[in-house]
Design a protein around this motif. Sequence first.
Motif, PDB file in Angstrom:
ATOM      1  N   VAL A 111       0.855  -1.186   0.000  1.00  0.00           N
ATOM      2  CA  VAL A 111       0.000   0.000   0.000  1.00  0.00           C
ATOM      3  C   VAL A 111       0.888   1.232   0.000  1.00  0.00           C
ATOM      4  O   VAL A 111       1.929   1.257   0.674  1.00  0.00           O
ATOM      5  CB  VAL A 111      -0.913   0.033   1.253  1.00  0.00           C
ATOM      6  N   ASN A 139       0.674   5.058   1.211  1.00  0.00           N
ATOM      7  CA  ASN A 139      -0.178   5.757   2.170  1.00  0.00           C
ATOM      8  C   ASN A 139       0.385   7.159   2.462  1.00  0.00           C
ATOM      9  O   ASN A 139       1.023   7.388   3.482  1.00  0.00           O
ATOM     10  CB  ASN A 139      -0.267   4.914   3.457  1.00  0.00           C
ATOM     11  N   PHE A 170      -7.156  -0.589   4.114  1.00  0.00           N
ATOM     12  CA  PHE A 170      -6.087  -1.078   3.235  1.00  0.00           C
ATOM     13  C   PHE A 170      -6.516  -2.362   2.523  1.00  0.00           C
ATOM     14  O   PHE A 170      -6.331  -2.505   1.308  1.00  0.00           O
ATOM     15  CB  PHE A 170      -4.817  -1.343   4.043  1.00  0.00           C
ATOM     16  N   ILE A 227      -6.847  -2.952  -1.458  1.00  0.00           N
ATOM     17  CA  ILE A 227      -6.050  -3.988  -2.139  1.00  0.00           C
ATOM     18  C   ILE A 227      -6.964  -4.940  -2.905  1.00  0.00           C
ATOM     19  O   ILE A 227      -6.681  -5.305  -4.058  1.00  0.00           O
ATOM     20  CB  ILE A 227      -5.192  -4.754  -1.116  1.00  0.00           C
TER      21      ILE A 227
END
Length: 395
Positions: A86, A88, A381, A385
């Motif tokens: 991820v 971020n 998250f 995803i």
Amino acid sequence: MNVLTTGLGWNEQQPGGLNRYFVDYTNAMKEYGHTELGLIVAEPGVELNTSLNVNNTATNASGLLSRIRSVRAHALQSLSTFRPDVFNPHFALYASMVSRQSLPDHIPIVTHFHGPWALESKMEEGGKPRIVREARYLLKKQVEQLTYRRTDRFIVLSEYFRDILSNNYGIDHSKIHIIPGAVEHERFKPHPDRPALRARLGIAPGQKLLFCARRIVHRMGIDRLIDAMQAVVREHPGIRLYIAGDGPMRSKYEQQIVRLGLSANVRMLGRVSNEELVEWYQAADYSIVPTITLEGFGLVTIESMACGTPVFGTPYGGTSEILRQISPDLLFKDGTAEAMSGKLINALRGQFLLPSREACREHVLQRYTWSSVAGAVTDVFRDAIEMRSKGGASR
């Protein structure tokens, strides 16, 4: 999962809500089981004193563009060395050169929106000509929108910031997740011997102490709080208000204190250490959050309550969302000096029942802990995803 985060600065060098959140957030995600790589821009060449996996990307002092490029270079390098699941970002400007095309399709971008950077900057540049402020505002907002257009999911700390993100930047509510901030409740906690602490800080037995911790800029409403103290001091001559923090308006507000004859009652402490901040919260009878606008959450509010100290605040933004849950009596009617002085005088008279110190701390423990934040962020998250794996890319 591997989480690549980009922030702003380092809290020890540049204290502020975003930087403190970034440090505590990174630690909480690590404790939750994630592997974090944080990229920030501190003073060039400074080694960060931390056990966290946070890197200072600044290599020289040649200007803003070089700092943005440096963050980009470190982020792209991490694609092979760190292999994030991820991306971020926590600050739009430093993420602006990490394009969607530079990331593999399977890596979602989940952006923490900590406030309208362009608008906040515009408000703090009040001394510049209007045409200059407007031009700088439009440029900064374009940078923000560039970053936000490529974002798959957003995390905000309050309903207030959700609405700003939606109304000012055109982001659909379905992409925005509200996850309030949190406090290190093992550090921000009641003092075991509060009378001894107050004595050490020079507070006499029975003397009322008000405390305010804010960045010293216009939108924080410090000038109105100082004005309000004129009426409060007339009724309670022994009361003290200590204001912690620094910023461009500090000198002006110090002059205001002298001009109003409040030097014996109101004191500006300047920048205080993290340890001193906790002690002032613990010692105070009430904390005050007088912010006029753009209060996205109010970390100082829950820090104070975690120490057992009730907080009075203006009825705006995140402050209102926190305080109305525990007691509407803690909210000023509005952001005027008259509303602040009236509420504080009535509270000092004991005209309404305030939450106990125990109730304040329990309110925080039930709602604002980092473990709950880390769990909620992880869910976002995973959702992002999964969306990417199904081809639901946000272009």
